[in-house]
Design a protein around this motif. Structure first.
Motif, PDB file in Angstrom:
ATOM      1  N   SER A 114      -4.599  20.670  23.385  1.00 23.81           N
ATOM      2  CA  SER A 114      -3.712  21.823  23.470  1.00 23.81           C
ATOM      3  C   SER A 114      -2.360  21.513  22.862  1.00 23.81           C
ATOM      4  CB  SER A 114      -3.547  22.230  24.936  1.00 23.81           C
ATOM      5  OG  SER A 114      -2.634  23.302  25.053  1.00 23.81           O
ATOM      6  N   ALA A 115      -1.851  20.329  23.112  1.00 27.28           N
ATOM      7  CA  ALA A 115      -0.527  19.958  22.615  1.00 27.28           C
ATOM      8  C   ALA A 115      -0.510  19.912  21.092  1.00 27.28           C
ATOM      9  CB  ALA A 115      -0.123  18.607  23.194  1.00 27.28           C
ATOM     10  N   PHE A 116      -1.622  19.486  20.465  1.00 33.22           N
ATOM     11  CA  PHE A 116      -1.655  19.337  19.017  1.00 33.22           C
ATOM     12  C   PHE A 116      -2.325  20.515  18.309  1.00 33.22           C
ATOM     13  CE2 PHE A 116      -0.985  14.953  20.358  1.00 33.22           C
ATOM     14  CZ  PHE A 116       0.035  14.568  19.505  1.00 33.22           C
ATOM     15  N   ARG A 117      -2.666  21.560  19.043  1.00 30.98           N
ATOM     16  CA  ARG A 117      -3.222  22.782  18.444  1.00 30.98           C
ATOM     17  C   ARG A 117      -4.396  22.459  17.527  1.00 30.98           C
ATOM     18  NH1 ARG A 117      -2.807  27.367  20.047  1.00 30.98           N
ATOM     19  NH2 ARG A 117      -2.684  28.280  17.997  1.00 30.98           N
ATOM     20  N   THR A 118      -5.383  21.748  18.045  1.00 32.05           N
ATOM     21  CA  THR A 118      -6.553  21.382  17.264  1.00 32.05           C
ATOM     22  C   THR A 118      -7.391  22.612  16.953  1.00 32.05           C
ATOM     23  OG1 THR A 118      -7.920  21.014  19.221  1.00 32.05           O
ATOM     24  CG2 THR A 118      -6.610  19.142  18.437  1.00 32.05           C
ATOM     25  N   LYS A 119      -8.380  22.413  16.084  1.00 34.59           N
ATOM     26  CA  LYS A 119      -9.276  23.504  15.703  1.00 34.59           C
ATOM     27  C   LYS A 119     -10.010  24.047  16.926  1.00 34.59           C
ATOM     28  CE  LYS A 119     -13.258  24.631  12.806  1.00 34.59           C
ATOM     29  NZ  LYS A 119     -14.275  24.120  11.838  1.00 34.59           N
ATOM     30  N   ALA A 120     -10.416  23.150  17.827  1.00 37.70           N
ATOM     31  CA  ALA A 120     -11.125  23.578  19.032  1.00 37.70           C
ATOM     32  C   ALA A 120     -10.251  24.483  19.892  1.00 37.70           C
ATOM     33  CB  ALA A 120     -11.569  22.352  19.835  1.00 37.70           C
ATOM     34  N   VAL A 121      -8.959  24.141  19.982  1.00 37.54           N
ATOM     35  CA  VAL A 121      -8.029  24.961  20.771  1.00 37.54           C
ATOM     36  C   VAL A 121      -7.883  26.334  20.138  1.00 37.54           C
ATOM     37  CG1 VAL A 121      -5.609  25.228  21.449  1.00 37.54           C
ATOM     38  CG2 VAL A 121      -6.761  23.036  21.759  1.00 37.54           C
ATOM     39  N   ARG A 122      -7.719  26.372  18.814  1.00 39.26           N
ATOM     40  CA  ARG A 122      -7.545  27.659  18.124  1.00 39.26           C
ATOM     41  C   ARG A 122      -8.788  28.525  18.268  1.00 39.26           C
ATOM     42  NH1 ARG A 122      -5.523  24.137  14.175  1.00 39.26           N
ATOM     43  NH2 ARG A 122      -7.343  24.515  12.835  1.00 39.26           N
ATOM     44  N   GLU A 123      -9.956  27.907  18.184  1.00 39.20           N
ATOM     45  CA  GLU A 123     -11.199  28.670  18.322  1.00 39.20           C
ATOM     46  C   GLU A 123     -11.363  29.198  19.741  1.00 39.20           C
ATOM     47  OE1 GLU A 123     -14.205  25.986  17.057  1.00 39.20           O
ATOM     48  OE2 GLU A 123     -13.939  26.433  14.903  1.00 39.20           O
ATOM     49  N   THR A 124     -10.995  28.368  20.730  1.00 36.87           N
ATOM     50  CA  THR A 124     -11.078  28.809  22.125  1.00 36.87           C
ATOM     51  C   THR A 124     -10.133  29.973  22.373  1.00 36.87           C
ATOM     52  OG1 THR A 124     -11.688  26.603  22.909  1.00 36.87           O
ATOM     53  CG2 THR A 124     -10.745  28.115  24.531  1.00 36.87           C
ATOM     54  N   GLU A 125      -8.916  29.880  21.860  1.00 35.46           N
ATOM     55  CA  GLU A 125      -7.942  30.948  22.047  1.00 35.46           C
ATOM     56  C   GLU A 125      -8.417  32.241  21.401  1.00 35.46           C
ATOM     57  OE1 GLU A 125      -4.327  29.354  20.529  1.00 35.46           O
ATOM     58  OE2 GLU A 125      -3.825  28.312  22.406  1.00 35.46           O
ATOM     59  N   GLN A 126      -9.042  32.130  20.226  1.00 37.10           N
ATOM     60  CA  GLN A 126      -9.557  33.324  19.554  1.00 37.10           C
ATOM     61  C   GLN A 126     -10.687  33.959  20.369  1.00 37.10           C
ATOM     62  OE1 GLN A 126      -8.417  34.953  17.036  1.00 37.10           O
ATOM     63  NE2 GLN A 126     -10.081  36.463  16.959  1.00 37.10           N
ATOM     64  N   THR A 127     -11.564  33.113  20.913  1.00 36.12           N
ATOM     65  CA  THR A 127     -12.672  33.627  21.731  1.00 36.12           C
ATOM     66  C   THR A 127     -12.147  34.324  22.975  1.00 36.12           C
ATOM     67  OG1 THR A 127     -14.153  31.876  20.969  1.00 36.12           O
ATOM     68  CG2 THR A 127     -14.734  32.965  23.028  1.00 36.12           C
ATOM     69  N   VAL A 128     -11.159  33.714  23.631  1.00 40.59           N
ATOM     70  CA  VAL A 128     -10.576  34.290  24.838  1.00 40.59           C
ATOM     71  C   VAL A 128      -9.893  35.613  24.523  1.00 40.59           C
ATOM     72  CG1 VAL A 128      -8.739  33.968  26.538  1.00 40.59           C
ATOM     73  CG2 VAL A 128     -10.326  32.107  26.065  1.00 40.59           C
ATOM     74  N   ARG A 129      -9.183  35.657  23.411  1.00 43.01           N
ATOM     75  CA  ARG A 129      -8.503  36.889  23.019  1.00 43.01           C
ATOM     76  C   ARG A 129      -9.510  38.014  22.761  1.00 43.01           C
ATOM     77  NH1 ARG A 129      -3.440  38.143  20.973  1.00 43.01           N
ATOM     78  NH2 ARG A 129      -3.363  39.968  19.597  1.00 43.01           N
ATOM     79  N   GLU A 130     -10.600  37.680  22.085  1.00 42.80           N
ATOM     80  CA  GLU A 130     -11.634  38.682  21.814  1.00 42.80           C
ATOM     81  C   GLU A 130     -12.257  39.184  23.116  1.00 42.80           C
ATOM     82  OE1 GLU A 130     -14.304  36.707  19.174  1.00 42.80           O
ATOM     83  OE2 GLU A 130     -12.962  36.893  17.428  1.00 42.80           O
ATOM     84  N   LYS A 131     -12.467  38.267  24.075  1.00 45.02           N
ATOM     85  CA  LYS A 131     -13.008  38.671  25.373  1.00 45.02           C
ATOM     86  C   LYS A 131     -12.030  39.595  26.098  1.00 45.02           C
ATOM     87  CE  LYS A 131     -15.631  38.647  29.049  1.00 45.02           C
ATOM     88  NZ  LYS A 131     -16.908  39.384  29.091  1.00 45.02           N
ATOM     89  N   GLY A 132     -10.727  39.272  25.990  1.00 48.25           N
ATOM     90  CA  GLY A 132      -9.720  40.126  26.615  1.00 48.25           C
ATOM     91  C   GLY A 132      -9.732  41.523  26.022  1.00 48.25           C
ATOM     92  N   MET A 133      -9.835  41.617  24.703  1.00 48.55           N
ATOM     93  CA  MET A 133      -9.884  42.929  24.054  1.00 48.55           C
ATOM     94  C   MET A 133     -11.152  43.678  24.428  1.00 48.55           C
ATOM     95  SD  MET A 133      -7.119  43.538  22.431  1.00 48.55           S
ATOM     96  CE  MET A 133      -7.710  44.988  21.536  1.00 48.55           C
ATOM     97  N   GLU A 134     -12.246  42.950  24.625  1.00 44.28           N
ATOM     98  CA  GLU A 134     -13.498  43.581  25.045  1.00 44.28           C
ATOM     99  C   GLU A 134     -13.346  44.237  26.417  1.00 44.28           C
ATOM    100  OE1 GLU A 134     -17.957  42.076  26.350  1.00 44.28           O
ATOM    101  OE2 GLU A 134     -16.878  40.956  24.790  1.00 44.28           O
ATOM    102  N   LEU A 135     -12.652  43.547  27.328  1.00 47.83           N
ATOM    103  CA  LEU A 135     -12.427  44.111  28.659  1.00 47.83           C
ATOM    104  C   LEU A 135     -11.499  45.327  28.594  1.00 47.83           C
ATOM    105  CD1 LEU A 135     -12.086  40.850  30.771  1.00 47.83           C
ATOM    106  CD2 LEU A 135     -13.925  42.534  30.892  1.00 47.83           C
TER     107      LEU A 135
END
Length: 254
Positions: A114-135
């Motif tokens: 999370s501190a270094f904003r890795t690709k995994a973090v960015r992908e997780t954040e995008q997935t979470v954001r999409e789930k939020g918009m779905e709700l």
């Protein structure tokens, strides 16, 4: 095995016995209504199930495991979430941000990543954001995703609170007066939303003073008076139960 099993549940505050001998079960995907006069102990029951209060008697089991006495955060992680009679949103946050707050238990990545904003973090954040918009879409709020909660209409705030409660994908959702303060049209829309929520596969426990709402939604109903269960049955049975009618001051349930 029922999803939720409540046995001989009670709580005392000092010398005041608020609930006593409460017992009922909730099955998977079921909508169960809880009714009763003001002061009957309905919200106290919700507070016991969600860990805000600890019972002084009886047990609460969820998916076969005892949860009575656990903290609220542990109960939420087990798969139980709720809304409140009074809307409790973060007024300075946008609609989407409020929903994302409800997803914190579902976000999993190492602190260093999370501190270094890795690709995994960015992908997780995008997935979470999409789930939020779905709700938000499910609640009809997709066009309000960037609006601060404090600037939304009351009806939309109730919808947003429901979206946030769904964010951690509960198996059991507790709704405390979901149509309180709504006009008739908003109440009808909320009924439709609750039915949509049920199709997601969760059970719903609902407190509601609007008899048309609770009778129209619930598959079974429990009635509480003065801290004790006085009736349980199908809506049509409850509607004509003499003890229930008496509890409502001799009025007609309609």
């Amino acid at each position: 095995m029922s999803l939720l099993e409540i046995q001989d549940l009670g709580i005392r505050f000092g010398g005041l016995q608020v609930l006593s001998g409460i017992a009922f079960n909730i099955e998977e995907r079921e909508i169960l209504g809880v009714i009763g006069p003001n002061g009957a102990g309905k919200t106290t029951l919700f507070n016991l199930i969600t860990g805000i209060y600890k019972p002084t008697a009886g047990t609460i089991r969820f998916e076969g495991e005892t949860i009575s006495g656990l903290s609220s955060d542990l109960i939420t992680k087990r798969g139980i979430n709720r809304t409140f009679q009074n809307v409790r949103l973060f007024g300075n946050m946008t609609a989407l941000e409020n929903v994302l707050v409800g997803m914190q238990n579902k976000i999993r990545y190492p602190l260093l990543s999370s501190a270094f904003r890795t690709k995994a973090v960015r992908e997780t954040e995008q997935t979470v954001r999409e789930k939020g918009m779905e709700l938000l879409r499910l609640m009809g709020l997709e066009d309000h995703w960037s609006v601060r909660a404090s600037n939304m209409s009351y009806g939309n705030q109730r919808r947003l609170e429901l979206a946030r409660a769904l964010a951690n994908e509960p198996k059991l959702l507790l709704l405390d007066e979901p149509t309180a303060g709504m006009n008739p049209q908003e109440a009808v829309q909320m009924i439709e939303l609750v039915r949509k929520v049920q199709t997601l596969g969760m059970a719903i426990l609902i407190i509601e003073h609007n008899m048309k709402v609770v009778m129209g939604l619930s598959e079974r109903i429990v009635c509480i008076e003065a801290g004790r269960k006085i009736a349980e049955g199908l809506p049509e049975e409850i509607q004509h139960d003499p003890d229930v009618i008496r509890a409502y001051l001799g009025g007609q349930l309609d």
